[in-house]
Design an enzyme around this catalytic site. Structure first.
Site, PDB file in Angstrom:
ATOM      1  CB  SER A   1      56.981  22.243  23.711  1.00 36.04           C
ATOM      2  OG  SER A   1      56.322  21.083  24.165  1.00 36.04           O
ATOM      3  CE  LYS A   2      54.132  28.119  28.131  1.00 34.41           C
ATOM      4  NZ  LYS A   2      54.653  28.393  29.457  1.00 34.41           N
ATOM      5  NE  ARG A   3      54.826  17.760  23.515  1.00 36.67           N
ATOM      6  CZ  ARG A   3      55.551  16.670  23.598  1.00 36.67           C
ATOM      7  NH1 ARG A   3      55.322  15.789  24.536  1.00 36.67           N
ATOM      8  NH2 ARG A   3      56.522  16.449  22.737  1.00 36.67           N
ATOM      9  CG  HIS A   4      58.578  18.783  27.772  1.00 36.59           C
ATOM     10  ND1 HIS A   4      58.750  19.241  26.489  1.00 36.59           N
ATOM     11  CD2 HIS A   4      58.625  17.433  27.698  1.00 36.59           C
ATOM     12  CE1 HIS A   4      58.905  18.204  25.669  1.00 36.59           C
ATOM     13  NE2 HIS A   4      58.835  17.100  26.379  1.00 36.59           N
ATOM     14  N   GLY A   5      55.854  21.151  31.046  1.00 32.58           N
ATOM     15  CA  GLY A   5      55.708  21.823  32.346  1.00 32.58           C
ATOM     16  C   GLY A   5      56.369  23.180  32.325  1.00 32.58           C
TER      17      GLY A   5
END
Ligand code: GLU
Length: 464
Positions: A251-255
């Site tokens: 997801s987005k939080r993985h960069g």
């Protein structure tokens, strides 16, 4: 049977690297088997699909080097390749299924479905459509339809056992009775994903569907639909998804999770495809992991696709980027950087690409070759003059440039650090930057002379 595979993105956002890997596996499979790679745009979700997303997806695929043989822009014998242009085909398939009693109209409103859902949850049974409109009398259906009541069309799911013969996971069994009567046509007349995909895979004569295993639960539905239309479904290969380093779905939080983000970050496309190919697939033992697309397509085989989710590892991607940077041709890099192909940039890129960590780093270093405004302390003029005196007419290598600098240093008897500092300042106006020997080699004696003259005349003006 000829090999025909497809990549079927929905133009509802930027191309995710998970989907890029799906496209890549399909492309590699097609190339490996001399088959056809089809690009199909699944744009039946009118609200979320946008032409600009389609354009960007095509652009990202081209950038990755994954050209398609049939698709919306190039055409082909089984088109159109945009689902929004295939509505007649879906309509006639639905009409046939309606006539055969294999699909039916459902008038349940979203609110009524929500009540059903909650009721089932409260009773501890899986929340799904309970099939209540299946038994509506034909004339009642006709009257309600004539009265303009909104209705979807649902597929009457056969109750039998369905086996998905999966080329990655092996046989996966489903019970039709566990699957609800899913929607094939929405109330606005557009087809659902499962219906359109099943129809298209058959009509486009797709021989194998390679896609993420998040679609595995859709496959028995698509197979049943194909069967009810009397068509042979394709074969399937469901590839485990990509997870973040923490094991959670990406997801987005993985960069950076889209191709566009990696592109903007300066990653080389050949590095990204190499990295993505090895996310979930491994080459035969003993093969160098750094590979270009032709090599990958010679080796790719579904038997070596892992059954476990792959983990995204930005450091490994950066490693592949460095490897490909080192192997890239100077001309190719100059074209990518969009800098003028002068002798100076050619030398600069040649020097820089061997050790640079990324294309962006090369771009930043090339930018520092230009002069900025500066003033040279009078203490430096001695060093600049010494270099003027020691400049040979040609400098062919960095080693030769180092020898020139050594000669200047020993002639002056000054610490090396001071000599280099004065020269870097005189040649670029900057305190920091490339090694001075590299600068001499890259700029060449004429440009070095021009810059030294300028620096010396500036120092003379200031000293007055
Ligand atoms: N449009 C679907 C998606 O982007 C395609 C899935 C499939 O390959 O069937 O997820």
């Amino acid at each position: 049977m000829s090999v025909r595979v497809r990549f079927a993105p929905s133009p509802t956002g930027s191309l995710h690297i998970g989907n890029a890997r799906t496209a890549l596996f399909n492309w590699l499979y097609a190339r490996r088997h001399g088959g056809v790679f089809i690009l199909r745009i699944e744009d039946t979700d009118r609200e979320r699909s946008r032409p600009e997303f389609e354009g960007a997806i095509l652009e990202d695929l081209r950038w990755l080097g994954l050209a398609w043989d049939e698709g919306p822009d190039v055409g082909g014998g089984k088109g159109p390749y945009r689902q929004s242009e295939r509505l007649d085909l879906y309509r006639s398939a639905v009409d046939r299924l309606l006539a055969e009693g294999k699909v039916y109209h459902c008038f349940c409103s979203p609110e009524a479905l929500e009540v059903q859902r909650r009721d089932r949850l409260a009773r501890g049974v899986p929340p799904r459509y309970d099939g209540r409109c299946r038994a509506l009398a034909a004339d009642l259906v006709r009257r309600r339809r004539e009265a303009g009541e909104p209705a979807v069309v649902r597929f009457q799911m056969p109750q039998e056992r369905i086996t998905v013969p999966d080329l990655v996971k092996g046989d996966v069994h489903f019970l039709g009775s566990d699957l609800d009567d899913f929607i094939v046509l929405r109330a606005d007349g557009t087809p659902s994903y499962n219906f359109a995909a099943a129809v298209d895979d058959c009509r486009m004569e797709v021989s194998l569907v390679i896609r993420g295993d998040d679609h595995l639960a859709n496959t028995p539905r698509q197979m049943a639909l194909a069967g009810s239309l009397g068509w042979e479904p394709p074969r399937y290969a469901h590839v485990p998804l990509i997870h973040g380093a923490d094991g959670a779905p990406l997801s987005k939080r993985h960069g950076a999770v889209t191709v566009a983000e990696h592109r903007a970050g300066g990653v080389l496309p050949e590095a990204l495809v190499n990295y993505l190919a090895l996310l979930g697939w491994s080459p035969p033992a003993g093969k160098d992991e750094v590979m270009d697309l032709p090599t990958l397509s010679r080796l790719f085989a579904l038997e070596r696709v892992s059954r476990a989710p792959a983990r995204l590892d930005p450091e490994r991607l950066a490693w592949f980027d460095r490897q490909h940077l080192r192997r890239a041709s100077v001309e190719g890099l100059i074209a990518r950087l969009g800098v003028p192909p002068s002798e100076m940039t050619r030398r600069a890129v040649d020097v820089l690409h061997r050790d640079a960590r990324s294309l962006s780093e090369i771009r930043a270093s090339v930018a520092t070759l230009g002069m900025v405004d500066f003033s040279v302390p009078s203490s430096a003029t001695l060093v600049l003059k010494a270099l003027c005196g020691a400049l040979p007419p040609r400098i062919e290598t960095e080693e030769q440039a180092s020898l020139v600098l050594e000669a200047v240093g020993s002639q002056l008897g000054l610490p090396k650090r001071d000599v280099m500092h004065a020269l870097r300042l005189g040649l670029t106006g900057r305190e920091h930057g490339l090694p001075v020997a590299s600068l001499l080699y890259i700029l060449g004696p004429d440009e070095v002379q021009r810059r030294l003259d300028r620096a010396l005349s500036l120092a003379a003006t200031e000293g007055r």
